[in-house]
Design a protein around this motif. Structure first.
Motif, mmCIF file in Angstrom:
data_model
loop_
_atom_site.group_PDB
_atom_site.id
_atom_site.type_symbol
_atom_site.label_atom_id
_atom_site.label_comp_id
_atom_site.label_asym_id
_atom_site.label_seq_id
_atom_site.Cartn_x
_atom_site.Cartn_y
_atom_site.Cartn_z
ATOM 1 N N TYR A 103 0.788 -1.241 0.000
ATOM 2 C CA TYR A 103 0.000 0.000 0.000
ATOM 3 C C TYR A 103 0.820 1.292 0.000
ATOM 4 N N LEU A 104 2.142 1.188 0.107
ATOM 5 C CA LEU A 104 2.953 2.412 0.155
ATOM 6 C C LEU A 104 4.027 2.414 -0.918
ATOM 7 N N GLY A 105 4.408 3.594 -1.337
ATOM 8 C CA GLY A 105 5.520 3.744 -2.269
ATOM 9 C C GLY A 105 6.110 5.131 -2.109
ATOM 10 N N PRO A 106 7.144 5.430 -2.898
ATOM 11 C CA PRO A 106 7.782 6.745 -2.803
ATOM 12 C C PRO A 106 6.762 7.872 -2.979
ATOM 13 N N GLY A 107 6.875 8.893 -2.117
ATOM 14 C CA GLY A 107 5.950 10.025 -2.191
ATOM 15 C C GLY A 107 4.782 9.888 -1.219
ATOM 16 N N ASP A 108 4.518 8.662 -0.759
ATOM 17 C CA ASP A 108 3.416 8.460 0.197
ATOM 18 C C ASP A 108 3.888 8.723 1.621
ATOM 19 N N GLU A 109 2.927 9.102 2.466
ATOM 20 C CA GLU A 109 3.211 9.291 3.889
ATOM 21 C C GLU A 109 2.406 8.300 4.722
ATOM 22 N N ALA A 110 3.018 7.861 5.822
ATOM 23 C CA ALA A 110 2.306 7.021 6.783
ATOM 24 C C ALA A 110 2.530 7.605 8.165
ATOM 25 N N ILE A 111 1.446 7.689 8.929
ATOM 26 C CA ILE A 111 1.520 8.338 10.247
ATOM 27 C C ILE A 111 1.780 7.302 11.335
ATOM 28 N N HIS A 115 5.793 7.305 20.452
ATOM 29 C CA HIS A 115 6.387 6.161 21.135
ATOM 30 C C HIS A 115 5.960 4.841 20.478
ATOM 31 N N GLY A 116 5.590 4.897 19.197
ATOM 32 C CA GLY A 116 5.067 3.714 18.511
ATOM 33 C C GLY A 116 6.132 2.645 18.289
ATOM 34 N N PHE A 117 5.670 1.454 17.960
ATOM 35 C CA PHE A 117 6.507 0.277 17.720
ATOM 36 C C PHE A 117 7.465 0.562 16.551
ATOM 37 N N LEU A 118 8.749 0.257 16.758
ATOM 38 C CA LEU A 118 9.773 0.644 15.761
ATOM 39 C C LEU A 118 9.623 -0.047 14.408
ATOM 40 N N VAL A 119 8.981 -1.216 14.417
ATOM 41 C CA VAL A 119 8.821 -1.955 13.152
ATOM 42 C C VAL A 119 8.043 -1.139 12.107
ATOM 43 N N TYR A 120 7.099 -0.313 12.546
ATOM 44 C CA TYR A 120 6.314 0.466 11.559
ATOM 45 C C TYR A 120 7.229 1.366 10.730
ATOM 46 N N LYS A 121 8.074 2.099 11.429
ATOM 47 C CA LYS A 121 8.946 3.037 10.743
ATOM 48 C C LYS A 121 9.877 2.301 9.772
ATOM 49 N N ILE A 122 10.405 1.169 10.227
ATOM 50 C CA ILE A 122 11.318 0.385 9.386
ATOM 51 C C ILE A 122 10.615 -0.051 8.104
ATOM 52 N N GLN A 123 9.398 -0.545 8.245
ATOM 53 C CA GLN A 123 8.688 -1.066 7.072
ATOM 54 C C GLN A 123 8.197 0.058 6.151
ATOM 55 N N ALA A 127 9.516 0.487 2.244
ATOM 56 C CA ALA A 127 8.660 0.585 1.054
ATOM 57 C C ALA A 127 8.952 1.873 0.276
ATOM 58 N N GLY A 128 9.875 2.675 0.767
ATOM 59 C CA GLY A 128 10.230 3.913 0.062
ATOM 60 C C GLY A 128 9.360 5.096 0.431
ATOM 61 N N ALA A 129 8.464 4.899 1.403
ATOM 62 C CA ALA A 129 7.549 5.974 1.796
ATOM 63 C C ALA A 129 8.129 6.759 2.976
ATOM 64 N N THR A 130 7.400 7.786 3.400
ATOM 65 C CA THR A 130 7.892 8.700 4.436
ATOM 66 C C THR A 130 7.090 8.532 5.726
ATOM 67 N N PRO A 131 7.765 8.175 6.833
ATOM 68 C CA PRO A 131 7.046 8.122 8.114
ATOM 69 C C PRO A 131 6.851 9.533 8.661
ATOM 70 N N VAL A 132 5.653 9.808 9.151
ATOM 71 C CA VAL A 132 5.348 11.104 9.771
ATOM 72 C C VAL A 132 4.989 10.815 11.227
#
Ligand SMILES: *Cc1c(COP(=O)(O)O)cnc(C)c1O
Length: 369
Positions: A103-111, A115-123, A127-132
């Motif tokens: 569901y993610l690619g370059p240019g997309d953002e995921a919130i 203090h969230g689980f570190l695995v989210y940011k890694i994944q 996928a080339g997307a930007t964690p916010v």
């Protein structure tokens, strides 16, 4: 050849990822070690799950069932769900990764939250997307902060509920308010890894909200209360369209046969789980009370761990406590990477381990427990 490189080069962003560092396992020079750093259950797996695992050893030459049907049927029957809306993964970590890759690619953002689980940011980055990252309020996920961070690039929102390492939870009314306000094309991922432990009337893991919407998924795991962390078994409940998309990309045999068999036996043994939850909730209260009595702050937790905050005083900081406890065989989790430089997370252990930590921290603080 204009773009020639001296060796293969990963996609942009991959080398910006900080690899996940698991909880410590060893206390050098200490004879008896209590590992309280990875939120594993101190009670092990159901004996029925262990028996099913051993039985599966008789046929290791066979490929597993690529649909993991025995396991999905067991989950469906215990939770009253439709098998077609269930997908299993090699740990819920695999499912979180697949969600990002599909569901993610370059240019997309995921919130994600502070203090969230570190695995989210890694994944997300994988996928080339930007964690916010949005702020939490006093160790609590803040729905208004999430909504304020939504842009036209937002594609996903990740919430661990209960949170790790905070142990706090988001009430169902707040989850519903968030879902109602999110654009319909934004996926809300509810990671309910600790749901089985929660005993609160205003908590819901996510089954109802997934059932009544098209943009919410819930992930669960057998690594915590079910005691099968070694086997890597997770599951996801979601809309059929999302399950279908993920099934196209996953490994065709992503769960191994012993994991399928043990998982199915484990979830059918709810009596065993009730015992594990009772042990946990008894000690969650005792630990929290004991830590406050010796002058430490503990964030109120509904999961199987406690976040302990240390004084900002020389010799009494989290790093000092970590060293003190490790020297006595009690391994807790440093949580600096989660935005808590002066705290430690302790998994609820056996009675012996819990009493030992209370006593050792009392000594560390110079107060009787
Ligand atoms: C432990 C944990 C998981 C479980 O991961 P598995 O891959 O299923 O072992 C997922 N999310 C959170 C927040 C966790 O703490």
């Amino acid at each position: 050849m204009s773009n020639e490189m001296s060796q293969p080069v990963p996609r942009p962003g991959i080398l910006d990822i900080a690899a996940y560092v698991p909880g410590k396992e060893h206390a050098p020079g200490v004879a008896r070690v209590f590992k309280l750093s990875s939120n594993e259950t101190p009670l092990g797996a159901s004996p029925k799950a262990v028996a099913a695992f051993k039985q599966a050893a008789d046929h290791l030459e066979r490929y597993p069932d690529g649909q993991a049907l025995e396991l999905r049927e067991a989950i469906a029957s215990v939770h009253g769900l439709n098998v077609a809306n269930l997908m299993c993964g090699n740990g819920s970590d695999e499912l979180l990764g697949l969600l990002c890759h599909v569901y993610l690619g370059p240019g997309d953002e995921a919130i994600i939250t502070e203090h969230g689980f570190l695995v989210y940011k890694i994944q997300i980055m994988g996928a080339g997307a930007t964690p916010v990252t949005v702020k939490e309020r006093d160790c609590q996920v803040d729905v208004d902060a999430i909504l304020a961070a939504v842009t036209d690039k937002t594609r996903m929102v990740f919430i661990a509920n209960p949170g790790n390492p905070t142990g706090t939870y988001v009430p169902v009314s707040e989850i519903r308010r968030l879902q109602a306000a999110l654009p319909k094309h934004v996926m809300l991922v509810l990671d309910a890894a600790y749901a089985e432990y929660v005993r609160r009337n205003d908590y819901e893991a996510g089954i109802e909200i997934v059932s009544s919407s098209k943009n919410v998924v819930m992930t669960r795991t057998f690594s915590k209360v079910y005691g099968l962390a070694a086997l890597r078994v997770g599951w996801m409940y979601g809309p059929i369209e999302i399950i279908d998309a993920m099934n196209r990309v996953r490994g065709p045999f992503n769960l191994n046969a012993p994991a399928i068999a043990a998982g199915a036996a484990a979830i059918r043994d709810q009596a065993f789980i009730a015992g594990a939850v009772a042990h946990n909730n008894l000690w969650l209260d005792k630990l929290t009370t004991a830590f406050e009595a010796i002058g430490l702050k503990a964030t109120p937790s509904v999961a199987n761990f406690v976040l302990i905050h240390f004084p900002d005083v020389d010799g009494k900081r989290a790093a000092d406590a970590d060293e003190f406890l490790t020297g006595r065989g009690y391994i807790l989790r440093a949580v600096r990477a989660y935005g808590f430089p002066n705290s430690l997370r302790m998994s609820v252990g056996t009675e012996e381990a819990n009493r030992g930590v209370i006593e050792a921290l009392g000594e560390f603080m110079g107060r009787k427990a």
